[in-house]
Enzyme design. Structure first.
Site, short mmCIF file in Angstrom:
data_model
loop_
_atom_site.label_atom_id
_atom_site.label_comp_id
_atom_site.label_asym_id
_atom_site.label_seq_id
_atom_site.Cartn_x
_atom_site.Cartn_y
_atom_site.Cartn_z
N SER A 1 -4.15 -2.07 -5.37
CA SER A 1 -4.10 -3.53 -5.22
C SER A 1 -4.32 -4.24 -6.56
CB SER A 1 -5.17 -4.00 -4.24
OG SER A 1 -4.98 -3.43 -2.98
N1 SAH Z 1 -7.45 -0.33 -1.25
C1 SAH Z 1 -6.31 0.31 -1.87
C2 SAH Z 1 -5.04 -0.40 -1.51
C3 SAH Z 1 -3.96 0.57 -1.22
S1 SAH Z 1 -2.50 -0.11 -0.50
C4 SAH Z 1 -6.49 0.41 -3.36
O1 SAH Z 1 -7.31 -0.31 -3.93
O2 SAH Z 1 -5.82 1.24 -3.98
C5 SAH Z 1 -2.83 0.04 1.24
C6 SAH Z 1 -3.11 1.43 1.76
O3 SAH Z 1 -3.19 1.35 3.19
C7 SAH Z 1 -2.02 2.47 1.47
O4 SAH Z 1 -2.60 3.57 0.82
C8 SAH Z 1 -1.49 2.84 2.85
O5 SAH Z 1 -1.08 4.19 2.96
C9 SAH Z 1 -2.69 2.55 3.74
N2 SAH Z 1 -2.38 2.33 5.15
C10 SAH Z 1 -1.32 1.70 5.71
N3 SAH Z 1 -1.41 1.69 7.06
C11 SAH Z 1 -2.57 2.34 7.37
C12 SAH Z 1 -3.22 2.67 8.60
N4 SAH Z 1 -2.71 2.36 9.79
N5 SAH Z 1 -4.40 3.34 8.53
C13 SAH Z 1 -4.94 3.69 7.33
N6 SAH Z 1 -4.36 3.41 6.15
C14 SAH Z 1 -3.20 2.75 6.15
#
Ligand code: SAH
Length: 215
Positions: free
Chosen positions: A65
């Protein structure tokens, strides 16, 4: 790769000033962002991008993010030391580390198998220890560890999953971006008499997807 030099610290200070200028006021949140070496979460060849206020690809079609967004969601959550937090969407683990810097007890869930495996191995090596890493579908929350004081969703949700609200403590709050293409940042406060909903502007996240993925 995992060295945090004066140059990195200097770049991080500049990034924090940029985020402050964009409106983040909570000094504890800014301090947490200044503490977490974001370049640890990226390939060393992308170092020059680590301290730009932008999201960045981390594999499996996902992104780390944008630092401003991490700060914004964290500020909305009003983290207190010892808060028990469910983070949905572990991704790179960067947001997880910011929460840990603030003294939170973090339970984090990721649906992409290789991101889950990679981050579960890397974070402790960086000195950050969430209470639990789970591989699964965050739409269902994490019932074995519920209830939580706070819930943070870091992917765009088409709707607010009931399971998450059920697993929130009375007096607790949840921050979740809701919407398909563009999301509205919602903060939900769970009171004895029901849910109070606030809106905090528009953002763009990768989608919250159903079911686990093994690729
Ligand atoms: N907090 C992370 C943001 C990653 S982007 C960071 O700082 O890097 C969002 C993430 O949510 C992705 O890795 C994606 O695979 C995950 N995601 C999407 N749908 C999801 C679900 N239903 N359960 C768990 N994770 C999920």
């Amino acid at each position: 790769m995992n060295t945090d030099t004066y140059r990195h610290k200097g770049l991080r200070k500049q990034l924090v000033e940029e985020i402050r200028a964009k409106g983040i006021r909570d000094e504890k949140v800014l301090k947490a962002l200044e503490a977490v070496p974001r370049h640890f979460f990226m390939d060393s060849s992308f170092l020059e991008f680590a301290y730009e206020d932008k999201p960045f690809p981390i594999g499996s079609g996902q992104t780390i993010s944008q630092p401003y967004t991490v700060a914004f969601q964290t500020e909305l959550l009003e983290i207190k030391k010892g808060d028990k937090i469910l983070e949905v969407g572990t991704g790179s683990g960067y947001q997880t580390c910011v929460l840990i810097e603030l003294g939170a007890r973090v339970y984090t869930i990721e649906r992409q198998k290789n991101l889950f495996l990679k981050t579960r191995e890397l974070l402790p090596a960086f000195g950050y220890k969430p209470k639990n890493f789970s591989f699964g579908d965050g739409y269902k929350g994490l019932p074995v560890f519920a209830p939580f004081d706070k819930i943070l969703v870091t992917a765009g949700a088409p709707f607010i999953p009931d399971a998450m609200l059920d697993q929130l403590q009375i007096g607790g709050m949840m921050v979740i971006p809701v919407g398909e293409d563009i999301q509205v940042m919602k903060r939900l406060l769970k009171t004895k008499s029901g849910i109070v909903e606030e809106e905090h502007g528009s953002f763009r996240f990768v989608p919250l997807l159903e079911k686990k993925a093994n690729d």
